[in-house]
Design a protein around this motif. Structure first.
Motif, mmCIF file in Angstrom:
data_model
loop_
_atom_site.group_PDB
_atom_site.id
_atom_site.type_symbol
_atom_site.label_atom_id
_atom_site.label_comp_id
_atom_site.label_asym_id
_atom_site.label_seq_id
_atom_site.Cartn_x
_atom_site.Cartn_y
_atom_site.Cartn_z
ATOM 1 N N ARG B 25 58.462 7.727 41.124
ATOM 2 C CA ARG B 25 59.682 8.816 41.170
ATOM 3 C C ARG B 25 60.211 9.100 39.989
ATOM 4 O O ARG B 25 60.550 10.060 39.591
ATOM 5 C CB ARG B 25 60.498 8.352 42.256
ATOM 6 N N GLU B 26 60.495 8.065 39.110
ATOM 7 C CA GLU B 26 61.275 8.321 37.776
ATOM 8 C C GLU B 26 60.502 9.182 37.012
ATOM 9 O O GLU B 26 61.124 10.116 36.644
ATOM 10 C CB GLU B 26 61.450 6.960 37.218
ATOM 11 N N THR B 29 60.596 12.759 38.366
ATOM 12 C CA THR B 29 61.739 13.139 38.158
ATOM 13 C C THR B 29 62.030 13.614 36.899
ATOM 14 O O THR B 29 62.571 14.912 36.565
ATOM 15 C CB THR B 29 62.947 12.352 38.487
ATOM 16 N N LYS B 30 61.410 12.943 36.055
ATOM 17 C CA LYS B 30 61.535 13.325 34.404
ATOM 18 C C LYS B 30 61.056 14.362 33.896
ATOM 19 O O LYS B 30 61.754 15.079 33.188
ATOM 20 C CB LYS B 30 60.853 12.037 33.607
ATOM 21 N N GLY B 32 60.669 17.107 36.192
ATOM 22 C CA GLY B 32 61.319 18.074 36.948
ATOM 23 C C GLY B 32 60.492 18.693 38.095
ATOM 24 O O GLY B 32 60.376 19.505 38.607
ATOM 25 N N SER B 34 59.430 19.053 42.057
ATOM 26 C CA SER B 34 60.217 19.459 43.103
ATOM 27 C C SER B 34 60.023 18.188 44.055
ATOM 28 O O SER B 34 59.188 17.447 44.079
ATOM 29 C CB SER B 34 59.634 20.859 43.758
ATOM 30 N N LEU B 35 61.045 18.296 45.081
ATOM 31 C CA LEU B 35 61.201 17.062 45.988
ATOM 32 C C LEU B 35 59.784 17.019 46.728
ATOM 33 O O LEU B 35 59.407 15.899 47.220
ATOM 34 C CB LEU B 35 62.176 17.318 46.788
ATOM 35 N N GLN B 38 57.131 15.633 44.490
ATOM 36 C CA GLN B 38 57.592 14.110 44.618
ATOM 37 C C GLN B 38 56.916 13.506 45.650
ATOM 38 O O GLN B 38 56.214 12.245 45.298
ATOM 39 C CB GLN B 38 58.912 13.976 44.221
ATOM 40 N N LYS B 134 53.284 19.542 37.795
ATOM 41 C CA LYS B 134 54.776 19.657 37.876
ATOM 42 C C LYS B 134 54.958 20.726 39.233
ATOM 43 O O LYS B 134 55.788 20.292 40.138
ATOM 44 C CB LYS B 134 55.542 20.150 37.034
#
Lengths: 136, 137, 290
Positions: B25-26, B29-30, B32, B34-35, B38, B134
């Protein structure tokens, strides 16, 4: 050992999952819930997963198991508050949680359970009526 | 293709799964992600890690941030020294499983990510590589 | 190691720049409306400087080497910028290719009496500039692709509105082809709106979808399943006769999904499910009561 608390509210059992589940925890939950259903003769189980960010096939299976096992013991299960991202992922994964009722939030989930139980009671009454007739 | 960062994590016990998921997850998120993307990536990773624990008693995962044609993404390589898979084509079919799960494992996982490749030698082990970009394309 | 060409350029830099500018400007198709002279001059000078630096480093053939990095950066910047401003590929390519002519002129003047050196140097410069112009084209096209990608994203964003038609009822008119990228966006928007508004019914209207094949149907089924997982119900409306025909002919099973021919009948079903009744008001009787 880690456990997820189960609350009893009238004829219902309430579970709010606040942490990311790992397998042991999920299995414990399944055991605890089913034991509670049989002990309290609960009519409904409500599982709130609004804080859960990942549901994979194992946890999906646990949710399905809880629903099927509860049904055998005459209790309905409703899963509430699934996050959009989780729903999209589960569908993509091919898991649609057949046999599990769902609702948007705890309030709607409770409503749904009450309706289901109301219906069940109604059906039982209807079933008993002809029996009364024959007695007369 | 350019490798931006690289890290590896051993997965030996069930308790390693949650920290591993957080690590993925890190990374996501790094860059960017999207949820939804992810969640797809982490769920896929979770499925593969479970397979590794169940069939091969664990293994190790290589976590990479990569860039290709101006796209950034996360690439995960799962390596184990387990019994291997005899018939990969069969294992990639919906509904197939030797374990007592739903049999959604591999094909379901493949649907969740942009790129999926699997190599396996019976008796030696299995390597699965997944890549998710991404923007999820 | 310094080679003949770099010496020539160093010596005649001002003239070369001037003649290069002239060549660029004589091109009939130059878009002086898009570009201002100062900018063009600045860019040209910057490029010539970095070209000279690269040559002086001794590398004469590999444009992917480190010495050429400033050149690649400058060229990349210029071509991406030109792509965005709507230049044609020809205009962008001319920028680099016209430098060739001015360099040849300078070399010719310098080595008029030494044809051997002249030939060698021209071949060298020629190859180098060819590679650079290919690079320019590549970046130019990449720049355009980025524009296209961005527009696709924008279109996808715009074309999937979620409308709140009633307390607890959402409608999603889908217009255009439904591919997997689009489905993803539709699903995300819909599910997010469901959470935000607490709606329990969503109507997916596909009147604007030109054709439904098994892939589109699968996307629809996925959307319905995801909605159900969230705890809401999904109705698909706007199924035209020819779409119903294809669905049956393809053997797609939609029996688990509530479908309606029109948005109106879907709305009626939604009211029904929510226990809402819509009645025509008798205005006259009200007036008479007053």
């Amino acid at each position: 050992m880690d456990r997820i608390p189960i609350l009893k509210m009238g004829p219902f059992l309430l579970v709010t999952i606040q942490v990311d589940l790992y397998d042991r925890l999920a299995l414990n939950l399944e055991n605890d819930l089913i034991t509670m259903v049989s002990k309290t003769e609960a009519k409904g189980v409500l599982i709130d997963i609004s804080a859960v960010s990942i549901v994979d096939s194992f946890m999906g299976r646990i949710l399905g198991n809880i629903a099927s096992m509860s049904r055998i013991m005459d209790a309905e299960t409703v899963v509430v508050g699934m996050q959009p991202a989780v729903a999209i992922t589960l569908v993509e994964l091919g898991l649609t949680l057949q046999g599990v009722h769902t609702a948007l939030n705890v309030e709607k989930g409770m409503e749904l359970l009450q309706n289901k139980i109301g219906l069940n009671l109604l059906n039982q009454e209807e079933y008993q009526e002809p029996a009364d007739d024959t007695d007369l | 293709m350019i490798q931006i960062s690289k890290d590896s994590m051993p997965i030996l016990r069930e308790q390693d799964v949650v920290p591993f998921r957080n690590r993925v997850r890190e990374l996501a998120t790094k860059i960017g992600m999207s949820l939804v993307n992810q969640t797809k990536l982490i769920t896929a990773a979770s499925e593969l890690v479970r397979n590794m624990l169940k069939y091969a008693n664990g293994g190790k995962v290589l976590l990479e941030l990569i860039s290709r044609n101006g796209q950034t993404g996360v690439r995960l390589t799962f390596e184990d020294q387990g019994p291997g898979i005899k018939d990969i084509d069969l294992a990639m079919k919906d509904g197939f499983s030797t374990g007592k799960s739903l049999g959604l494992g591999l094909p379901g996982t493949k649907r969740l990510v942009n790129e999926f490749s699997i190599k396996s030698v019976p008796g030696e082990g299995t390597t699965v590589t997944i890549t998710h970009w991404k923007n999820g394309r | 190691m310094k080679n003949a060409t770099s010496k020539v350029i160093r010596k005649n830099k001002a003239q070369i720049l001037e003649s290069w500018m002239k060549y660029q400007l004589t091109d009939e198709d130059l878009r002086d409306d898009l570009m201002n002279m100062e900018e063009l001059h600045g860019q040209s000078e910057q490029l010539l400087d970095s070209f000279l630096n690269a040559l002086e480093s001794g590398n004469m053939n590999d444009i992917n080497a480190r010495e050429f990095e400033p050149i690649r950066d400058t060229l990349g910047e210029i071509s991406v910028m030109r792509a965005r401003r709507g230049y044609s590929p020809r205009e962008t390519g001319t920028f680099v290719l016209s430098l060739k002519q001015s360099l040849f002129d300078a070399l010719e003047k310098e080595f008029k009496s030494q044809p051997e050196i002249l030939y060698k140097e021209i071949i060298l410069v020629n190859n180098l500039l060819d590679s650079l112009s290919i690079f320019t084209f590549e970046t130019f096209i990449k720049g355009r692709e980025e524009v296209i990608l961005r527009q696709t994203d924008e279109i996808n964003e715009i074309s999937t509105p979620v409308i709140r038609v009633w307390e607890g009822i959402l409608a999603l008119p889908i217009i255009g082809t439904l591919d997997s990228a689009r489905t993803q966006i539709v699903m995300e928007n819909l599910l997010q709106e469901i959470v935000a508004t607490g709606s329990s019914i969503a109507i997916l209207d596909i009147s604007g979808v030109p054709a439904v094949d098994s892939l589109v149907a699968q996307h629809l089924i996925k959307t319905v399943s995801a909605t159900r997982l969230m705890g809401a119900e999904c109705i698909i409306s706007g199924i035209r006769a020819e779409i119903a025909q294809t669905i049956v002919h393809l053997g797609i099973d939609l029996s688990n999904i509530k479908t309606k021919a029109s948005l109106a009948s879907a709305l009626r079903l939604a009211y029904d499910m929510m226990g809402v009744e819509v009645k025509k008001m008798d205005r006259r009787s009200k007036i008479s009561l007053l």
